[in-house]
Design an enzyme around this catalytic site. Structure first.
Site, mmCIF file in Angstrom:
data_model
loop_
_atom_site.group_PDB
_atom_site.id
_atom_site.type_symbol
_atom_site.label_atom_id
_atom_site.label_comp_id
_atom_site.label_asym_id
_atom_site.label_seq_id
_atom_site.Cartn_x
_atom_site.Cartn_y
_atom_site.Cartn_z
ATOM 1 C CD GLU A 95 -2.977 1.235 0.539
ATOM 2 O OE1 GLU A 95 -2.489 1.508 -0.726
ATOM 3 O OE2 GLU A 95 -4.064 1.177 0.864
ATOM 4 C CG ASP A 99 -5.845 8.950 5.560
ATOM 5 O OD1 ASP A 99 -5.449 9.351 6.768
ATOM 6 O OD2 ASP A 99 -6.365 9.744 4.806
ATOM 7 C CE LYS A 127 -2.241 12.568 6.482
ATOM 8 N NZ LYS A 127 -3.249 12.743 5.557
ATOM 9 N NE ARG A 161 -2.102 9.151 -9.490
ATOM 10 C CZ ARG A 161 -2.605 8.507 -8.226
ATOM 11 N NH1 ARG A 161 -1.842 8.031 -7.304
ATOM 12 N NH2 ARG A 161 -3.966 8.640 -8.016
#
Length: 170
Positions: A95, A99, A127, A161
């Site tokens: 991943e 989040d 995160k 990106r």
């Protein structure tokens, strides 16, 4: 938008090598299936796979959460599932960023329900600021508390990106 560098490309390369060494050691003698979670993971995934010293099989999965623009319905739908059998195999989910943890928790359940021997998670960025669902992260690139992050696969409205480092949008 203004952006500030948070993780340099050099630090990313070093951490990816370290993660690959640990994964190669832990999975020695096995042939895990690495499943990348699309879209943002592509840069991290390809760099990580190239650094591994063990044989692996690779596949991808994409999940989407549907709801209004302001709130999530809480429903996660797999829009692209794994295509190779994970039955009886060790699976390592790759991943880009964890989040809230909700989508990842759904994907873990999906892979377990397919009969995987084991399911572990390698996250480039953990995160923690908005985590609502506890998910196990076995291999962690970087832990970041807060901020809107872009670069190295992470985007804002499909922009940024391609940046080689990780930046915080201001």
């Amino acid at each position: 938008m203004e952006r500030e560098i948070l993780i340099s490309p050099e630090d990313i390369r070093k951490r990816v090598k370290d993660l690959a060494a640990k994964i190669s050691s832990d999975y020695g003698g096995k042939e895990p299936i690495l499943v990348g979670i699309l879209n943002g993971v592509v840069f991290f995934f390809s760099d990580l796979v190239r650094e591994l010293t063990i044989p692996v099989k690779i596949d991808f999965i994409r999940a989407a959460s549907y709801g209004s623009q302001m709130t999530s319905s809480g429903t996660v739908k797999i829009s692209k599932d794994v295509e190779i059998s994970v039955q009886g195999k060790p699976v390592l989910l790759i991943e880009d960023i964890v989040d809230t943890g909700s989508t990842l928790a759904h994907i873990i359940d999906n892979i377990r329900n397919k009969g995987a021997d084991s399911v572990k998670v390698c996250a480039f960025i953990d995160k923690t600021e908005r985590r609502t669902k506890a998910v196990p992260i076995h291999y962690r690139g970087f832990e970041i508390e807060e901020g809107f992050l872009v670069g190295y696969g992470l985007d804002y409205n499909e922009q940024y990106r391609d940046l080689p480092g990780i930046y915080v949008l201001k």
